[in-house]
Design an enzyme around this catalytic site. Structure first.
Site, PDB file in Angstrom:
ATOM      1  N   HIS A 129      -6.365   1.878  -3.915  1.00  0.00           N
ATOM      2  CA  HIS A 129      -5.257   1.454  -2.864  1.00  0.00           C
ATOM      3  C   HIS A 129      -4.777   0.073  -3.424  1.00  0.00           C
ATOM      4  O   HIS A 129      -5.406  -0.669  -4.268  1.00  0.00           O
ATOM      5  CB  HIS A 129      -5.869   1.394  -1.445  1.00  0.00           C
TER       6      HIS A 129
ATOM      7  N   CYS B  49       0.876  -0.957   0.061  1.00  0.00           N
ATOM      8  CA  CYS B  49       0.050  -0.141  -0.039  1.00  0.00           C
ATOM      9  C   CYS B  49       0.829   1.251   0.048  1.00  0.00           C
ATOM     10  O   CYS B  49       0.642   2.137  -0.839  1.00  0.00           O
ATOM     11  CB  CYS B  49      -0.954   0.084   1.211  1.00  0.00           C
TER      12      CYS B  49
ATOM     13  N   HIS C 202      -2.814   1.575   6.647  1.00  0.00           N
ATOM     14  CA  HIS C 202      -3.104   1.402   5.583  1.00  0.00           C
ATOM     15  C   HIS C 202      -3.530   2.861   4.914  1.00  0.00           C
ATOM     16  O   HIS C 202      -4.161   3.533   5.684  1.00  0.00           O
ATOM     17  CB  HIS C 202      -4.223   0.215   5.426  1.00  0.00           C
TER      18      HIS C 202
END
Length: 482
Positions: free
Chosen positions: A455, A394, A443
């Site tokens: 993402h 990520c 995240h």
């Protein structure tokens, strides 16, 4: 949505990039459709399995398997129930599950005489098998067999279809798979260097694209990495070349364009070696340090009286023409090597030092950021990855995209959180942060509007909805990084 405490977060020391985020995401391996009644608002692996079956049978019109039982899934279940004379309540109980699984089983024998159509979003054993076969044939060049049909697999299928005179759709339909898996399936066609049958174009990749980029770079029309991927920058380079040499400006490197490129590269290679570096021609719409230097030199000589702004516009073109006319040069308005050398010689005679080139800060472009992110949807997840070829985690995904906008980000989500400017609600291009597998930001993704963000998670680069309970319950806040 839950608001994070920025001061508390800053005291944490988090060195992990975000691989742990995938631990709390629903896993397809845990799915057991039929173990429980599924209905609107639920979010678990069983819902993923249900969505997979509904997509396979054509009831769920979505690109993504989310694991969230929302309005789309409810309506798909209702449509299934309507066509199978069940109670139409949108709830997946035992009778509905039984009908869905029976329908799947009933359709299974068809595979003996045909292949299941595979396309972007498909996943599982059949995709795994397709990727392996394409890898054997040298069309699938990614390092790993993922079992997920994303952008890379689609491009591999397109390359195979193009090389074998099939309809170039990127979808592995029955005809395409029969050709791929046939014992007589042709090996990749090695196109002779002098021929480009259909032309290289956007989304193509491979050795021929690499050679095209290399040639364009040697001619000054391409200044990016030689990555063998025909993207937006390569297309712009081809268009610029075509415009200069009066070819149809299509952005497609067809046979005529390639012949001209090779001819120009050949001319350059035939010239005797010089101790001075080659000078790139500057013309209308050119930008950068070279234009800055040109304008500064012309200003010293009195041919340019406007602001030195590094942009080759109409005024700069008129100044170049005036200089060329005054010095018996071809009056084209293009600052070619002969013109530039003459300008430098005249400046040297005057003994005046022109202003030094400045490196203007590259402006942040939200549209380009989001567009670049969209092109990567389907790229596989790789822990520690930050390139297209290996995949992304990520934070690697964010670092890669912002670097293209000339913004250098730290490598971990926690560090990115600390450098951003907090905003009350996200705008397109802002970064949204989540607390997943441990306390603090672990995240993140790029907000693209309509409550959605892109993402790199466990399923690779994908688009998710902030309104889903999984994300809304873990949302920490948004930061502006530009």
């Amino acid at each position: 949505m839950k608001k994070g405490n920025a001061n508390a977060v800053k005291t944490l020391v988090i060195s992990s990039a975000c691989a742990g985020a995938i631990l709390l995401l629903p896993s397809k391996g845990e799915a057991a459709l039929g173990d429980q009644v599924l209905k609107n608002g639920m979010n678990n692996p069983d819902v993923k399995e249900l969505q997979r079956e509904l997509m396979k049978q054509g009831y769920l019109k979505s690109k993504y398997i989310t694991g969230y039982y929302g309005p789309l899934t409810t309506n798909a279940v209702k449509e299934f129930q309507r066509k199978h004379h069940l109670v139409i309540d949108g709830v997946t109980g035992k009778m509905t599950v039984k009908a869905i699984t029976q329908k799947t089983a009933a359709s299974a024998p068809k595979k003996a005489t045909g292949y299941t159509t595979l396309k972007q979003g498909s996943q599982g054993y059949e995709v795994d098998r397709l990727q392996k076969r394409l890898k054997e044939l040298k069309f699938f060049t990614y390092s790993k067999i993922t079992g997920y049909y994303g952008r890379i697999t689609a491009e591999a299928v397109k390359s195979y279809q193009r090389a074998n005179h099939l309809s170039v759709t990127g979808i592995a339909d029955d005809t395409t798979q029969k050709a791929i898996f046939s014992s007589a399936s042709p090996a990749p066609v090695k196109t002779p260097a002098q021929a480009v049958p259909d032309g290289l174009q956007k989304n193509d990749r491979g050795q021929m694209v690499y050679e095209l980029q290399s040639s364009l770079k040697s001619l000054g029309y391409y200044k990016y990495n030689l990555d063998s991927i025909f993207g937006r920058i390569t297309e712009a380079g081809v268009k610029s070349f075509q415009r200069t040499y009066k070819l149809p400006v299509t952005g497609v490197a067809d046979s005529r364009t390639m012949e001209k490129i090779r001819a120009e590269v050949g001319k350059r290679n035939e010239k005797p070696a010089s101790t001075t570096p080659a000078v790139q021609a500057l013309k209308l719409r050119s930008t950068g340090q070279e234009v800055y230097q040109l304008q500064s030199n012309l200003k010293v000589l009195g041919f340019y009286t406007y602001k030195v702004d590094s942009i080759f516009g109409k005024i700069t073109e008129m100044s170049v023409k005036s200089f060329q006319k005054a010095n018996a040069l071809s009056t084209t308005g293009i600052a070619d090597s002969k013109t530039i050398e003459k300008i430098k010689a005249e400046v040297k005679k005057k003994g005046i030092e022109p202003a030094k080139p400045q490196t203007p800060a590259k402006s942040f472009n939200v549209i380009n950021l989001v567009g670049d992110a969209a092109e990567l949807v389907g790229t596989p997840y790789t822990w520690g990855g930050d390139t297209i070829s290996e995949g992304f985690d990520c934070s690697g995904f964010l670092v890669y995209l912002f670097k293209k906008q000339n913004i250098q980000l730290p490598r971990t989500v926690a560090s990115i959180w600390n450098v951003g400017k907090a905003v009350s609600s996200p705008k397109v291009g802002d970064v949204v942060f989540f607390e997943t597998y441990k306390k603090g930001p672990s995240h993140a993704g790029i907000y693209i509007g309509n409550n959605r963000f892109v993402h790199s998670g466990s399923s690779g680069v994908t688009v998710s909805d902030l309104g889903l309970s999984y994300w809304s319950s873990r949302y920490l806040g948004s930061k502006q990084l530009y």
